[in-house]
Design an enzyme around this catalytic site. Structure first.
Site, PDB file in Angstrom:
ATOM      1  N   PHE A   1       0.744  -1.305   0.218  1.00  0.00           N
ATOM      2  CA  PHE A   1       0.001  -0.056   0.017  1.00  0.00           C
ATOM      3  C   PHE A   1       0.858   1.263  -0.011  1.00  0.00           C
ATOM      4  CE2 PHE A   1       0.971   0.093   4.623  1.00  0.00           C
ATOM      5  CZ  PHE A   1       0.759   1.359   4.845  1.00  0.00           C
ATOM      6  N   LYS A   2       2.315   1.134   0.559  1.00  0.00           N
ATOM      7  CA  LYS A   2       3.178   2.189   0.350  1.00  0.00           C
ATOM      8  C   LYS A   2       3.001   2.912  -1.007  1.00  0.00           C
ATOM      9  CE  LYS A   2       3.504   1.616   4.721  1.00  0.00           C
ATOM     10  NZ  LYS A   2       5.096   1.140   5.477  1.00  0.00           N
ATOM     11  N   ASP A   3       2.807   2.179  -2.068  1.00  0.00           N
ATOM     12  CA  ASP A   3       3.097   2.576  -3.428  1.00  0.00           C
ATOM     13  C   ASP A   3       1.941   3.874  -3.709  1.00  0.00           C
ATOM     14  OD1 ASP A   3       5.077   1.078  -4.429  1.00  0.00           O
ATOM     15  OD2 ASP A   3       3.634  -0.654  -4.650  1.00  0.00           O
TER      16      ASP A   3
ATOM     17  N   LEU B   1       3.799   6.713  -2.198  1.00  0.00           N
ATOM     18  CA  LEU B   1       5.355   6.828  -2.656  1.00  0.00           C
ATOM     19  C   LEU B   1       5.310   6.991  -4.182  1.00  0.00           C
ATOM     20  CD1 LEU B   1       6.847   4.945   0.079  1.00  0.00           C
ATOM     21  CD2 LEU B   1       7.329   7.213  -0.427  1.00  0.00           C
TER      22      LEU B   1
ATOM     23  N   THR C   1       7.683   0.617   3.293  1.00  0.00           N
ATOM     24  CA  THR C   1       8.198   1.913   2.885  1.00  0.00           C
ATOM     25  C   THR C   1       9.385   1.909   2.095  1.00  0.00           C
ATOM     26  OG1 THR C   1       6.772   3.021   4.591  1.00  0.00           O
ATOM     27  CG2 THR C   1       8.697   4.242   3.761  1.00  0.00           C
TER      28      THR C   1
END
Length: 494
Positions: A111-113, A116, A146
């Site tokens: 989910f960090k994509d 980011l 992350t």
């Protein structure tokens, strides 16, 4: 309406969104918060017809008010493109009574994509807007996801370099392989002998080092952050909760104005804080359910009002949640003090110096929107097996924690529950496969398990995993937690 930003710990001078994004962390160690949380200026009934990119613009323009329409749309359209393996960017899939919001279709399958992928564009646009000539050094601590998402986002981005610290023995084999094989020329990855909290504290200490900042500036560098402490990470995360609401409407499960519940597997508190901001903007969310693993510091906080990091640090199958100092909780504390920076600073100093703080009853009364739950390692594995056996759908361990907590806290109520599905099961193949059939898969090596998961799930192996099978290890640096500053200096040629 112009939204400006200031620290959670002082009433000092405010700054624009682009300035806050560039700084990452306030000079006093606090986190940047908006002077007000803006309300939606569009009709929720229009959400079902809006693309992810259109939703992102309508939400983000309210927070990033110093970006022009062209600047912001350029950032959004550059981020949410073919890097994602689905045009809808964040599919909402109903299985076993839950609506799983799949946030793992980006470049690094986590989910960090979602944030980011856009942060490098926000950062470089902010630099141009503010006449920054220095090279921006992104400094980040990671509990697994992350790090790779930030590396992928900033790799070879002109005017930037990135240094990522991760706990050497505290991430999954796939997570580690993703990071140490990163080929970007401006990237540097360091394992530390310590846990995520050690890495995060070390990074914060480097940000707070005024003498180092002077040295950096003299040599043409300045620090910023890709962690969720950066407001440029938090704002894009609000978008997918708004988008999920529109998808529920599109699927005929709710009408505009109907309430939903949201369940989020939570470590550093940024992901669930984004849903709290969405609720404060006008999204009809009844309960924000904070799902913890056995490191249940947040569950205990919501249960008794005391945040106490003085406890054993447990390595679990959901390493992105193996956190005892949830940095983004500071932004919530600031809100429930009535935006009192002095009180917020006092609580954070107590946490740093005494290892705990206890909020007032008045503050606790403002947390009724939240509910907490946790899953043990055994319950997490049982949830993976249950959902797979009942539906054929495979959850990663973090999503399984949230799935179990949804069932235990909310049951099968009439209000639809959106469960944030934060990683592809391919990122945690060993934990997933052992949960499904320990006897069969226990002796297999990690990439053999990847092939077995393909057979079992029918879901194509993501490029993010396939590409690292034989990739050479490029980053081999290991350091002690008190050597992090020296490592940064050496990397920058000091």
């Amino acid at each position: 309406m112009e939204i400006r930003y200031h620290s959670t710990r002082s009433e000092g001078e405010t700054m624009t969104a682009s300035q806050a994004i560039l700084k990452g962390l306030a000079d006093d160690g606090g986190l940047f918060v908006p002077t007000a949380i803006p309300e939606f200026d569009f009709d929720l009934s229009k959400l079902p017809e809006m693309s992810y990119q259109e939703t992102a613009y309508e939400v983000m323009k309210l927070f990033l008010s110093d970006f022009t329409e062209d600047e912001l749309k350029h950032c959004i359209n550059s981020a949410y493109d073919k890097k994602f393996d689905t045009d809808v960017i964040a599919p909402l899939v109903e299985k076993d009574g839950a609506n799983y919001l799949e946030l793992f279709h980006g470049k690094t399958i986590a989910f960090k994509d979602m944030a980011l992928s856009i942060l490098p564009y926000l950062m470089t646009t902010s630099a141009k807007k503010n006449g920054v000539k220095n090279e921006i050094v992104i400094l980040t601590a990671t509990s697994g996801d992350t790090g790779k998402a930030a590396l992928a986002g900033f790799a070879d981005v002109e005017g930037t370099s990135i240094i990522v610290f991760y706990p050497k023995d505290g991430v999954s084999p796939i997570q580690k392989q993703q990071m140490v094989t990163e080929p970007g020329k401006n990237t540097f990855v360091v394992g530390i002998n310590g846990n995520f909290d050690d890495a995060q504290t070390g990074v914060k200490n480097i940000f707070a080092d005024k003498e180092l900042a002077k040295e950096m500036d003299a040599k043409g560098y300045q620090f910023s952050s890709a962690n969720s402490i950066n407001i440029g990470r938090l704002v894009p995360q609000i978008v997918y909760y708004v988008y999920a609401y529109g998808q529920l409407m599109k699927q005929g499960k709710i009408k505009a104005g109907d309430e939903i519940n949201v369940v989020v597997p939570t470590g550093n508190f940024g992901n669930i804080l984004a849903s709290y901001y969405a609720k404060n903007m006008g999204l009809p969310i009844r309960k924000l359910v904070c799902a913890s693993n056995e490191n249940k510091v947040l569950y205990d906080f919501f249960d008794n009002g005391t945040y106490d990091r003085k406890r054993e640090f447990i390595l679990t199958s959901s390493p992105s949640m193996d956190i005892l100092i949830s940095s983004n909780l500071e932004r919530l504390i600031y809100r429930i003090t009535g935006d009192d920076t002095a009180k917020t600073k006092e609580f954070m100093e107590n946490l740093a110096n005494k290892g705990e703080y206890t909020i007032t009853e008045e503050m606790r009364a403002k947390l009724t929107d939240f509910a907490g739950g946790f899953a043990t390692e055994e319950q997490t594995a049982e949830e993976i097996a249950k959902v797979y056996n009942d539906t054929g759908y495979v959850l990663d361990p973090h999503t399984a924690v949230a799935s179990y907590v949804r069932r235990s806290v909310l049951g099968d109520g009439e209000i639809p529950a959106v469960v944030a599905s934060t990683a592809s099961p391919y990122k945690f193949t060993r934990s997933v496969m052992l949960a499904i059939d320990k006897d069969k898969y226990d002796s297999m090596e990690d990439f053999a398990l990847v092939d077995e998961l393909l057979e079992l799930s029918g879901v194509k192996i993501p490029y993010a995993v396939e590409s690292i099978r034989t990739a050479p290890v490029l980053h081999k640096t290991i350091c002690e937690k008190d050597e992090m500053t020296d490592v940064v200096k050496k990397r920058l040629g000091f």
